[in-house]
Design a protein around this motif. Structure first.
Motif, short mmCIF file in Angstrom:
data_model
loop_
_atom_site.label_atom_id
_atom_site.label_comp_id
_atom_site.label_asym_id
_atom_site.label_seq_id
_atom_site.Cartn_x
_atom_site.Cartn_y
_atom_site.Cartn_z
N LEU A 654 -14.40 -59.39 23.40
CA LEU A 654 -13.25 -60.29 23.42
C LEU A 654 -12.08 -59.86 22.56
O LEU A 654 -10.95 -60.20 22.84
CB LEU A 654 -13.68 -61.70 23.00
CG LEU A 654 -14.30 -62.55 24.10
CD1 LEU A 654 -14.66 -63.90 23.57
CD2 LEU A 654 -13.37 -62.69 25.29
N GLU A 655 -12.32 -59.16 21.47
CA GLU A 655 -11.25 -58.89 20.52
C GLU A 655 -11.27 -57.45 20.08
O GLU A 655 -12.25 -56.72 20.29
CB GLU A 655 -11.39 -59.81 19.30
CG GLU A 655 -12.73 -59.69 18.60
CD GLU A 655 -12.92 -60.74 17.51
OE1 GLU A 655 -12.08 -61.63 17.41
OE2 GLU A 655 -13.91 -60.64 16.78
N ALA A 656 -10.16 -57.04 19.44
CA ALA A 656 -10.06 -55.67 18.95
C ALA A 656 -11.14 -55.40 17.91
O ALA A 656 -11.46 -56.26 17.08
CB ALA A 656 -8.68 -55.44 18.34
N MET A 657 -11.71 -54.22 17.99
CA MET A 657 -12.73 -53.86 17.00
C MET A 657 -12.06 -53.58 15.65
O MET A 657 -10.99 -52.99 15.58
CB MET A 657 -13.49 -52.62 17.46
CG MET A 657 -14.40 -52.86 18.65
SD MET A 657 -15.30 -51.36 19.15
CE MET A 657 -16.36 -51.11 17.71
N LYS A 658 -12.71 -54.03 14.61
CA LYS A 658 -12.21 -53.78 13.26
C LYS A 658 -12.48 -52.33 12.89
O LYS A 658 -13.38 -51.69 13.42
CB LYS A 658 -12.90 -54.72 12.27
CG LYS A 658 -12.67 -56.20 12.56
CD LYS A 658 -13.41 -57.06 11.54
CE LYS A 658 -13.19 -58.55 11.81
NZ LYS A 658 -13.79 -59.00 13.07
N GLN A 659 -11.70 -51.82 11.92
CA GLN A 659 -11.87 -50.44 11.50
C GLN A 659 -13.29 -50.18 10.99
O GLN A 659 -13.87 -49.14 11.26
CB GLN A 659 -10.84 -50.09 10.41
CG GLN A 659 -9.44 -49.87 10.93
CD GLN A 659 -9.38 -48.75 11.96
OE1 GLN A 659 -9.93 -47.67 11.75
NE2 GLN A 659 -8.71 -49.02 13.07
N GLU A 660 -13.83 -51.16 10.26
CA GLU A 660 -15.19 -50.96 9.75
C GLU A 660 -16.21 -50.92 10.88
O GLU A 660 -17.25 -50.25 10.78
CB GLU A 660 -15.57 -52.04 8.72
CG GLU A 660 -15.45 -53.47 9.21
CD GLU A 660 -14.09 -54.11 8.87
OE1 GLU A 660 -14.06 -55.32 8.67
OE2 GLU A 660 -13.10 -53.35 8.79
N GLU A 661 -15.94 -51.65 11.98
CA GLU A 661 -16.84 -51.62 13.13
C GLU A 661 -16.78 -50.26 13.83
O GLU A 661 -17.81 -49.70 14.23
CB GLU A 661 -16.49 -52.74 14.11
CG GLU A 661 -16.79 -54.14 13.58
CD GLU A 661 -16.30 -55.23 14.49
OE1 GLU A 661 -16.88 -56.33 14.47
OE2 GLU A 661 -15.31 -55.01 15.22
N LEU A 662 -15.56 -49.74 13.96
CA LEU A 662 -15.40 -48.41 14.57
C LEU A 662 -16.08 -47.35 13.72
O LEU A 662 -16.75 -46.44 14.25
CB LEU A 662 -13.92 -48.09 14.74
CG LEU A 662 -13.17 -48.91 15.79
CD1 LEU A 662 -11.67 -48.68 15.68
CD2 LEU A 662 -13.65 -48.54 17.20
N ARG A 663 -15.91 -47.45 12.40
CA ARG A 663 -16.55 -46.48 11.51
C ARG A 663 -18.07 -46.58 11.63
O ARG A 663 -18.77 -45.56 11.63
CB ARG A 663 -16.12 -46.70 10.07
CG ARG A 663 -14.74 -46.14 9.74
CD ARG A 663 -14.54 -46.03 8.24
NE ARG A 663 -14.58 -47.32 7.58
CZ ARG A 663 -13.50 -48.10 7.40
NH1 ARG A 663 -12.32 -47.69 7.84
NH2 ARG A 663 -13.59 -49.26 6.79
N LYS A 664 -18.59 -47.81 11.73
CA LYS A 664 -20.03 -47.99 11.83
C LYS A 664 -20.56 -47.39 13.13
O LYS A 664 -21.63 -46.75 13.14
CB LYS A 664 -20.37 -49.49 11.78
CG LYS A 664 -21.87 -49.79 11.79
CD LYS A 664 -22.57 -49.18 10.59
CE LYS A 664 -24.04 -49.54 10.56
NZ LYS A 664 -24.77 -48.85 9.47
N VAL A 665 -19.84 -47.56 14.22
CA VAL A 665 -20.24 -46.96 15.50
C VAL A 665 -20.28 -45.44 15.37
O VAL A 665 -21.25 -44.78 15.80
CB VAL A 665 -19.30 -47.39 16.64
CG1 VAL A 665 -19.55 -46.56 17.89
CG2 VAL A 665 -19.47 -48.87 16.95
N GLU A 666 -19.23 -44.86 14.78
CA GLU A 666 -19.21 -43.41 14.56
C GLU A 666 -20.41 -42.96 13.74
O GLU A 666 -21.07 -41.97 14.06
CB GLU A 666 -17.92 -43.00 13.86
CG GLU A 666 -16.75 -42.76 14.79
CD GLU A 666 -15.59 -42.07 14.08
OE1 GLU A 666 -15.67 -41.87 12.85
OE2 GLU A 666 -14.61 -41.73 14.75
#
Length: 949
Positions: A654-666
């Motif tokens: 539903l919403e833009a991913m937070k930077q910390e979420e993107l980093r966690k995925v990486e």
């Protein structure tokens, strides 16, 4: 007994009878023909059809299954709230035998649970058995076996089986999975809820109410005995293995037990599914939020509420039902949307929000009910607790979006009914405001469509509001406008037709061997030359041969490239596509070489490019797993691109991913990659894997009988037909490039990995250095950009660290470029203004038409357009201008008023372009072209003159 105790006692009872207690399957159905899971037996169909072996020992199971009936063939939506028993979501208690026990055990245990365990009064219980009406062609014979079993139980209880066993025809007592296939008689249990104490006469009267739609005598349990196979020829042959499939309405049983105070008070009984502790916690929360009371009143038939309290109670029932449907659906990963089952959820949610206005909710309220629901249903359906935050977030976003237009839509509706033509009388606004609301009128299709198109009102919501006012809706008019809109939308879409993918009956059916082999010898090939729509289009050929190591574009993965080797020659394959008749189309432009093709030939895949694609494809699977770990199981794939340059992944969120979420995925992806896990795949029958919850699969997709399961290290399992690396270490370093929205509730991530990172960064560095070189030389600044680092992470970090300086310098370069371009245009314009009079003065006349032919020598290509503009001011005739720059020829033809049909600028350029080694075209009054041979400019101009002679 509380509802939780009733549910648990059912499961415990059948556990004691050797049944495996299995969890409810998802509301997202496994069958592509269903919108939602709508019956307890859905998840067991593959076992009944013998598509997969029964996993339970002994072969029997019991469960409580969440079901939705709010769309398609089974749709209870419009009746919700108006009575005591309709729901969009309900629980179905069931017990199942897969070739194990049959009628005797099923009937005996049903009696034992209902009569002995739950203590239903036996004299209020009726059983139905199948008795065919042969005059109507009903199949099979009277179910004497079931009758005899029920008779023994009723006699033992001191009751007359002739009264308490009721016959039913095919409509009521014969179950079929479809027109053909497994089927059999069924036997139902009905309960008489009339207030009087039992007498023989009342028992007879109760028997007469069975299957009569009388609310005082209702069915609670259906026992289906699957024992025949219906053939296409109309025959019903015995099955080798007989099965039992039962279904009991959980909410209905709760209403009977709790409504009669556990069978102690039938005189004052209030039998309503809503007057149970299944719904009471939601009502209490609604009362607290709204300040209004729920009193269980019901509107009369055909009314949506005549009193204020009736309207309040209807609204509370609707909202309580709908929050269950939305919450459990979203917890299973089905989000509100614009199509199919997703739109059904959006309709239900908007219906609930609109009913909230009847409780004076003018602020967000619906999402606040999720918490109380999770408390009551979470222990039964743990996915509701696990995904509670996501459920609240999704509902709140949808509620907020619709609330912005809801009041405006209601205002439009109210205004429209003030002028409805009713009974040939146009009611005025004054009459309506005085309370004379129109009766029997019709809401115009245009109004319903505007409510849908502008304010997001589903048609059924408009129909609901109309019914509340005694009106109907012009559905035919609405549908006509919807069709017109879809046709306009379709016409506006520009679709590129790829000619090379048209079916070709001569194409060879292709066996793909590219999972394991990257080159293969071929002995036969066919091809078809494919010409483009215009003369300028490149001529291609579609080549087919078998076997082939080339992967054809499918499922987001691009097609392979490579070549055919033969006699020291090569035919380059530029793309690979799926074609008709099971063929793979290998696209080439090497027509001359193709016509010389001889055998044996070797088909070779571009290994370097394939390795990049495979790394990105495996990285896509690992990233999908990581996204679900970080964002929750509601993440679902909505589209993808897998190529040598990058990967793209579209997913529901539903919403833009937070930077910390993107980093966690990486981090998660790189951790898994570094584990050097094996990537394995195997072909398996789809029937074996479609119920495996550990394998990600998309139930909207259509799978064949055999599917390919890709298993990455045991943590990521997906159905996938693409190619992959053999080991996660071959994925290399993974980095996310971007994340953003592409549609409501759909996000897109672009990422790169492995060798592509250095390639990407090196290209970016070189491009930046090339762009910045003039300014760097002028300013003496140094960025220290480097290329070719052995460690991709080093290059990446270095690249990121310089972005601020790069951005500043780019801005400076842009300003300088703008100024230089402006100065250059001004200078060229001066030259055109100065030279045009001389060209006009030298113009000759050919067949009554003035003609300017000019070889301008070395020129800036932009000069020709400025020159044409200058000539247009005063010249009448034909002008053909040519020049060159750095070995490239530029041509321009202009035709003003000539008085002759021979002069056509587009045709002139088409004729003279090939002379200078090029091509071109355009409109009759202005056309341009180019070429590669400046020495032939004068010859081209002479040809232009001849075209007018």
């Amino acid at each position: 007994m509380t509802s939780a105790e009733i549910r648990q006692s059912y499961l415990d009872f059948f556990k004691s009878k050797g049944h495996s207690i299995v969890p409810s399957s998802s509301l997202l159905p496994e069958s592509p023909g269903l919108l939602f899971t709508n019956a307890g037996m859905n998840q067991f169909v593959p076992i009944f059809l013998n598509e997969i072996p029964c996993p339970y020992k002994p072969a029997r199971a019991a469960d409580t299954q969440k079901c939705i009936r709010a769309g398609g063939k089974h749709n209870d939506l419009e009746d919700v709230g108006l009575d005591t028993y309709h729901h969009t979501l309900f629980e179905m208690l069931g017990n199942w035998s897969f070739g194990d026990y049959f009628k005797k055990e099923a009937i005996d245990w049903a009696w034992e649970l209902v009569i002995d365990t739950w203590k239903f009064p036996a004299n209020r219980v009726y059983a139905t058995v199948y008795n065919p009406d042969k005059t109507k062609g009903d199949p099979a014979d009277f179910d004497q076996e079931a009758y005899d079993m029920w008779a023994k139980l009723f006699i033992k209880a001191g009751l007359d089986p002739k009264i308490h066993i009721v016959n039913g025809n095919k409509k009521d007592n014969f179950w079929m999975m479809g027109e053909t296939g497994p089927c059999g008689p069924c036997s139902e249990i009905h309960i008489d809820l009339t207030p009087e104490d039992r007498t023989p006469e009342l028992e007879k009267r109760g028997a007469g109410m069975v299957n009569s739609s009388d609310a005082r005598c209702i069915e609670i349990w259906n026992l289906v005995f699957i024992q025949f196979n219906a053939g296409a020829d109309g025959s019903f042959k015995p099955l080798p293995a007989k099965h039992v499939d039962t279904g009991m309405g959980f909410e209905r049983v709760c209403s009977i037990i709790q409504g009669t105070k556990h069978f102690t008070d039938f005189k004052n009984a209030k039998i309503s599914n809503y007057d149970t502790d299944v719904f009471s916690p939601i009502f209490r929360e609604l009362e607290k939020l709204s300040g209004k009371k729920y009193t269980s009143t019901l509107p009369k038939a055909g009314s949506s509420g005549d009193t204020e309290q009736e309207k309040i109670d209807v609204a509370m029932r609707v909202i309580a039902d709908h929050i269950r449907t939305l919450s459990l659906s979203i917890a299973d990963g089905i989000l509100p949307g614009n199509e199919g089952r997703n739109y059904v959820l959006r309709r239900i949610l908007r219906r609930a929000v609109r009913y909230g206005r009847q409780l004076d909710f003018n602020e967000l309220f619906f999402y606040k009910l999720v918490d109380v629901l999770a408390q009551s249903l979470g222990p039964v359906f743990p996915e509701l607790i696990k995904n509670k935050a996501t459920v609240e977030k999704v509902i709140r976003a949808e509620e907020e979006s619709f609330s912005k237009t809801l009041d405006n839509g209601i205002s439009l509706f109210n205004e429209s009914i003030k002028t409805i033509h009713s009974n040939d009388t146009m009611l005025t606004a004054l009459e309506v405001s005085e309370g004379s609301e129109p009766k029997g009128g019709i809401i115009a299709g245009q109004i319903a469509f505007k409510l849908y198109d502008t304010y997001g009102f589903p048609l059924d919501l408009t129909e609901l509001m109309a019914r509340e006012r005694g009106l109907s809706v012009d559905v035919e008019g609405f549908n006509r406008l919807m069709t017109e809109q879809k046709e306009r939308s379709k016409a506006a879409q520009k679709k590129e037709i790829i000619e090379v993918t048209e079916n070709d009956a001569d194409a060879l059916p292709t066996t793909f061997v590219g999972f394991d082999r990257k080159e293969v010898n071929i002995e036969l090939a066919t091809y078809k030359i494919v010409f483009g729509k215009t003369e300028e289009d490149t001529v291609k050929a579609r080549l087919s041969f078998t076997p082939s190591p080339f992967y054809a574009e499918m499922g987001g993965q691009v097609g392979d490239t490579g070549w055919l080797e033969f006699d020291g020659k090569r035919v380059h394959i530029l793309n690979t596509l799926k074609a008709g008749h099971g063929s793979i189309a290998h696209i080439t432009e090497d027509i001359v070489e193709l016509e010389e093709l001889s055998f044996p030939a070797k088909a070779v895949v571009d290994l370097e490019r394939r390795a990049l694609i495979e790394a990105h494809h495996s990285a896509t699977h690992i990233m999908h797993w990581a996204l679900r770990e970080v964002l929750g199981s509601t993440v679902g794939q909505k589209g993808s691109y897998v190529g040598p340059d990058r990967l793209r992944f579209d997913f529901s969120h539903l919403e833009a991913m937070k930077q910390e979420e993107l980093r966690k995925v990486e981090e998660l992806v790189n951790e898994r990659v570094s584990e050097a896990s094996k990537v394995q795949w195997a072909e398996r029958p789809y029937a074996e894997v479609k119920n495996d919850s550990s394998i990600i699969q998309f139930f909207g997709d259509k799978y064949g009988d055999v599917v390919r399961v890709v298993d990455i290290g045991g943590f990521s399992k997906e159905l996938c037909g693409g190619t992959h690396v053999r080991n996660t270490k071959d994925v290399g370093v993974f980095r996310i490039l971007s994340e953003g929205a592409i549609a409501a509730g759909v996000r897109r991530i672009e990422a790169i990995c492995g060798p592509s990172i250095n390639l990407y960064l090196e290209t970016a560095f070189l491009k930046q250095e090339e762009e910045l070189l003039p300014l760097l030389q002028k300013s003496g600044k140094k960025l220290g950009l480097k290329t070719g680092d052995s460690d991709p992470a080093v290059s990446w970090s270095h690249y990121l660290s310089n972005q601020s300086a790069v951005s500043t310098l780019k801005s400076e370069i842009l300003e300088e470029d703008k100024a230089a371009s402006k100065n250059k245009s001004a200078e060229l314009q001066k030259q055109a203004t100065a030279q045009a009079p001389a060209w006009i003065a030298k113009a000759t006349e050919v067949n009554g038409t003035k003609l300017i032919l000019e070889n301008l020598g070395e020129i800036d290509p932009a000069f020709l357009q400025l020159a044409a503009g200058e000539l247009k001011k005063s010249f009448k005739g034909v002008a053909v201008l040519a020049g060159s720059n750095d070995g490239k020829v530029s041509l321009l033809a202009m035709v003003t008023s000539t008085g002759t049909s021979k002069a056509n600028a587009g045709q002139i350029i088409k004729e003279i372009g090939p002379i200078v080694g090029g091509k071109g075209g355009g409109k009759p009054d202005l056309a341009q072209g180019g070429g590669t041979d400046p020495t032939k400019i004068d010859e081209a101009l002479a040809k232009a003159k001849s075209l007018l002679e």
